[in-house]
Motif scaffolding. Sequence first.
Motif, PDB file in Angstrom:
ATOM      1  N   ARG A 103       0.843  -1.202   0.000  1.00 15.66           N
ATOM      2  CA  ARG A 103       0.000   0.000   0.000  1.00 15.66           C
ATOM      3  C   ARG A 103       0.871   1.242   0.000  1.00 15.66           C
ATOM      4  O   ARG A 103       0.581   2.222  -0.681  1.00 15.66           O
ATOM      5  CB  ARG A 103      -0.924  -0.011   1.203  1.00 15.66           C
ATOM      6  CG  ARG A 103      -1.844   1.171   1.207  1.00 15.66           C
ATOM      7  CD  ARG A 103      -2.866   1.163   2.294  1.00 15.66           C
ATOM      8  NE  ARG A 103      -2.556   0.281   3.388  1.00 15.66           N
ATOM      9  CZ  ARG A 103      -3.326   0.104   4.436  1.00 15.66           C
ATOM     10  NH1 ARG A 103      -4.456   0.768   4.516  1.00 15.66           N
ATOM     11  NH2 ARG A 103      -2.990  -0.704   5.406  1.00 15.66           N
ATOM     12  N   SER A 104       1.945   1.245   0.761  1.00 13.95           N
ATOM     13  CA  SER A 104       2.847   2.384   0.821  1.00 13.95           C
ATOM     14  C   SER A 104       3.513   2.620  -0.532  1.00 13.95           C
ATOM     15  O   SER A 104       3.667   3.761  -0.963  1.00 13.95           O
ATOM     16  CB  SER A 104       3.903   2.144   1.893  1.00 13.95           C
ATOM     17  OG  SER A 104       4.805   3.211   1.933  1.00 13.95           O
ATOM     18  N   LEU A 105       3.888   1.550  -1.212  1.00  9.04           N
ATOM     19  CA  LEU A 105       4.501   1.674  -2.528  1.00  9.04           C
ATOM     20  C   LEU A 105       3.505   2.248  -3.527  1.00  9.04           C
ATOM     21  O   LEU A 105       3.848   3.123  -4.329  1.00  9.04           O
ATOM     22  CB  LEU A 105       5.006   0.310  -3.009  1.00  9.04           C
ATOM     23  CG  LEU A 105       5.720   0.284  -4.353  1.00  9.04           C
ATOM     24  CD1 LEU A 105       6.943   1.180  -4.321  1.00  9.04           C
ATOM     25  CD2 LEU A 105       6.115  -1.137  -4.703  1.00  9.04           C
ATOM     26  N   ASN A 106       2.245   1.800  -3.476  1.00  6.62           N
ATOM     27  CA  ASN A 106       1.228   2.346  -4.364  1.00  6.62           C
ATOM     28  C   ASN A 106       1.017   3.829  -4.105  1.00  6.62           C
ATOM     29  O   ASN A 106       0.851   4.613  -5.039  1.00  6.62           O
ATOM     30  CB  ASN A 106      -0.102   1.598  -4.190  1.00  6.62           C
ATOM     31  CG  ASN A 106      -0.048   0.202  -4.774  1.00  6.62           C
ATOM     32  OD1 ASN A 106       0.746  -0.066  -5.652  1.00  6.62           O
ATOM     33  ND2 ASN A 106      -0.895  -0.656  -4.271  1.00  6.62           N
ATOM     34  N   LEU A 107       1.012   4.221  -2.857  1.00  8.32           N
ATOM     35  CA  LEU A 107       0.829   5.629  -2.512  1.00  8.32           C
ATOM     36  C   LEU A 107       1.991   6.470  -3.028  1.00  8.32           C
ATOM     37  O   LEU A 107       1.782   7.536  -3.615  1.00  8.32           O
ATOM     38  CB  LEU A 107       0.690   5.789  -0.997  1.00  8.32           C
ATOM     39  CG  LEU A 107       0.554   7.221  -0.493  1.00  8.32           C
ATOM     40  CD1 LEU A 107      -0.687   7.885  -1.072  1.00  8.32           C
ATOM     41  CD2 LEU A 107       0.523   7.237   1.030  1.00  8.32           C
ATOM     42  N   SER A 108       3.210   6.004  -2.856  1.00  4.35           N
ATOM     43  CA  SER A 108       4.359   6.773  -3.318  1.00  4.35           C
ATOM     44  C   SER A 108       4.388   6.874  -4.837  1.00  4.35           C
ATOM     45  O   SER A 108       4.733   7.932  -5.385  1.00  4.35           O
ATOM     46  CB  SER A 108       5.667   6.177  -2.792  1.00  4.35           C
ATOM     47  OG  SER A 108       5.874   4.894  -3.315  1.00  4.35           O
TER      48      SER A 108
ATOM     49  N   THR B 276       1.708   6.871  -6.779  1.00  2.00           N
ATOM     50  CA  THR B 276       0.627   7.790  -7.113  1.00  2.00           C
ATOM     51  C   THR B 276       1.058   9.241  -6.919  1.00  2.00           C
ATOM     52  O   THR B 276       0.791  10.102  -7.762  1.00  2.00           O
ATOM     53  CB  THR B 276      -0.612   7.480  -6.253  1.00  2.00           C
ATOM     54  OG1 THR B 276      -1.005   6.131  -6.481  1.00  2.00           O
ATOM     55  CG2 THR B 276      -1.754   8.415  -6.570  1.00  2.00           C
ATOM     56  N   VAL B 277       1.749   9.519  -5.833  1.00  2.07           N
ATOM     57  CA  VAL B 277       2.238  10.873  -5.571  1.00  2.07           C
ATOM     58  C   VAL B 277       3.257  11.279  -6.636  1.00  2.07           C
ATOM     59  O   VAL B 277       3.216  12.407  -7.149  1.00  2.07           O
ATOM     60  CB  VAL B 277       2.847  10.976  -4.156  1.00  2.07           C
ATOM     61  CG1 VAL B 277       3.575  12.297  -3.958  1.00  2.07           C
ATOM     62  CG2 VAL B 277       1.754  10.798  -3.111  1.00  2.07           C
ATOM     63  N   ALA B 278       4.145  10.376  -7.008  1.00  2.00           N
ATOM     64  CA  ALA B 278       5.160  10.692  -8.016  1.00  2.00           C
ATOM     65  C   ALA B 278       4.522  11.016  -9.362  1.00  2.00           C
ATOM     66  O   ALA B 278       4.917  11.976 -10.041  1.00  2.00           O
ATOM     67  CB  ALA B 278       6.133   9.526  -8.160  1.00  2.00           C
ATOM     68  N   VAL B 279       3.520  10.239  -9.765  1.00  2.00           N
ATOM     69  CA  VAL B 279       2.831  10.497 -11.031  1.00  2.00           C
ATOM     70  C   VAL B 279       2.094  11.832 -10.966  1.00  2.00           C
ATOM     71  O   VAL B 279       2.106  12.608 -11.927  1.00  2.00           O
ATOM     72  CB  VAL B 279       1.866   9.338 -11.378  1.00  2.00           C
ATOM     73  CG1 VAL B 279       0.945   9.698 -12.516  1.00  2.00           C
ATOM     74  CG2 VAL B 279       2.656   8.080 -11.708  1.00  2.00           C
ATOM     75  N   GLY B 280       1.462  12.117  -9.839  1.00  2.00           N
ATOM     76  CA  GLY B 280       0.751  13.384  -9.682  1.00  2.00           C
ATOM     77  C   GLY B 280       1.684  14.580  -9.754  1.00  2.00           C
ATOM     78  O   GLY B 280       1.387  15.578 -10.425  1.00  2.00           O
ATOM     79  N   VAL B 281       2.816  14.510  -9.089  1.00  2.60           N
ATOM     80  CA  VAL B 281       3.794  15.605  -9.114  1.00  2.60           C
ATOM     81  C   VAL B 281       4.343  15.796 -10.527  1.00  2.60           C
ATOM     82  O   VAL B 281       4.458  16.936 -11.014  1.00  2.60           O
ATOM     83  CB  VAL B 281       4.938  15.344  -8.112  1.00  2.60           C
ATOM     84  CG1 VAL B 281       6.095  16.311  -8.324  1.00  2.60           C
ATOM     85  CG2 VAL B 281       4.419  15.429  -6.692  1.00  2.60           C
ATOM     86  N   TYR B 282       4.644  14.708 -11.203  1.00  2.00           N
ATOM     87  CA  TYR B 282       5.141  14.806 -12.586  1.00  2.00           C
ATOM     88  C   TYR B 282       4.105  15.487 -13.476  1.00  2.00           C
ATOM     89  O   TYR B 282       4.442  16.353 -14.289  1.00  2.00           O
ATOM     90  CB  TYR B 282       5.479  13.420 -13.137  1.00  2.00           C
ATOM     91  CG  TYR B 282       5.765  13.462 -14.608  1.00  2.00           C
ATOM     92  CD1 TYR B 282       6.994  13.904 -15.094  1.00  2.00           C
ATOM     93  CD2 TYR B 282       4.791  13.095 -15.544  1.00  2.00           C
ATOM     94  CE1 TYR B 282       7.249  13.968 -16.450  1.00  2.00           C
ATOM     95  CE2 TYR B 282       5.040  13.154 -16.891  1.00  2.00           C
ATOM     96  CZ  TYR B 282       6.267  13.595 -17.347  1.00  2.00           C
ATOM     97  OH  TYR B 282       6.516  13.675 -18.687  1.00  2.00           O
ATOM     98  N   GLU B 283       2.848  15.108 -13.345  1.00  3.52           N
ATOM     99  CA  GLU B 283       1.798  15.677 -14.190  1.00  3.52           C
ATOM    100  C   GLU B 283       1.621  17.173 -13.927  1.00  3.52           C
ATOM    101  O   GLU B 283       1.448  17.958 -14.862  1.00  3.52           O
ATOM    102  CB  GLU B 283       0.487  14.933 -13.964  1.00  3.52           C
ATOM    103  CG  GLU B 283      -0.629  15.354 -14.882  1.00  3.52           C
ATOM    104  CD  GLU B 283      -0.351  15.146 -16.362  1.00  3.52           C
ATOM    105  OE1 GLU B 283      -1.020  15.816 -17.176  1.00  3.52           O
ATOM    106  OE2 GLU B 283       0.525  14.341 -16.708  1.00  3.52           O
ATOM    107  N   VAL B 284       1.682  17.588 -12.672  1.00  2.00           N
ATOM    108  CA  VAL B 284       1.583  19.014 -12.354  1.00  2.00           C
ATOM    109  C   VAL B 284       2.758  19.772 -12.968  1.00  2.00           C
ATOM    110  O   VAL B 284       2.578  20.813 -13.605  1.00  2.00           O
ATOM    111  CB  VAL B 284       1.534  19.232 -10.826  1.00  2.00           C
ATOM    112  CG1 VAL B 284       1.752  20.689 -10.477  1.00  2.00           C
ATOM    113  CG2 VAL B 284       0.207  18.743 -10.271  1.00  2.00           C
ATOM    114  N   LEU B 285       3.964  19.252 -12.801  1.00  2.00           N
ATOM    115  CA  LEU B 285       5.139  19.924 -13.371  1.00  2.00           C
ATOM    116  C   LEU B 285       5.066  19.965 -14.895  1.00  2.00           C
ATOM    117  O   LEU B 285       5.446  20.961 -15.517  1.00  2.00           O
ATOM    118  CB  LEU B 285       6.419  19.223 -12.915  1.00  2.00           C
ATOM    119  CG  LEU B 285       6.743  19.360 -11.431  1.00  2.00           C
ATOM    120  CD1 LEU B 285       7.978  18.536 -11.092  1.00  2.00           C
ATOM    121  CD2 LEU B 285       6.925  20.805 -11.036  1.00  2.00           C
TER     122      LEU B 285
END
Length: 41
Positions: A8-13, A15-24
């Motif tokens: 679950r922790s790996l999935n969360l990390s 997801t956060v990485a993909v979200g940050v990349y998309e915003v940038l």
Amino acid sequence: MIANDAARSLNLSNTVAVGVYEVLRQWGYPALRTEGHLTQY
């Protein structure tokens, strides 16, 4: 679903990485265009 808290922790990390990349990417962060192997495409 895997009954493991580490999964679950790996999935969360991820997801956060993909979200940050998309915003940038949408904000036009310049380092995304000048770094990496596929900058010519």
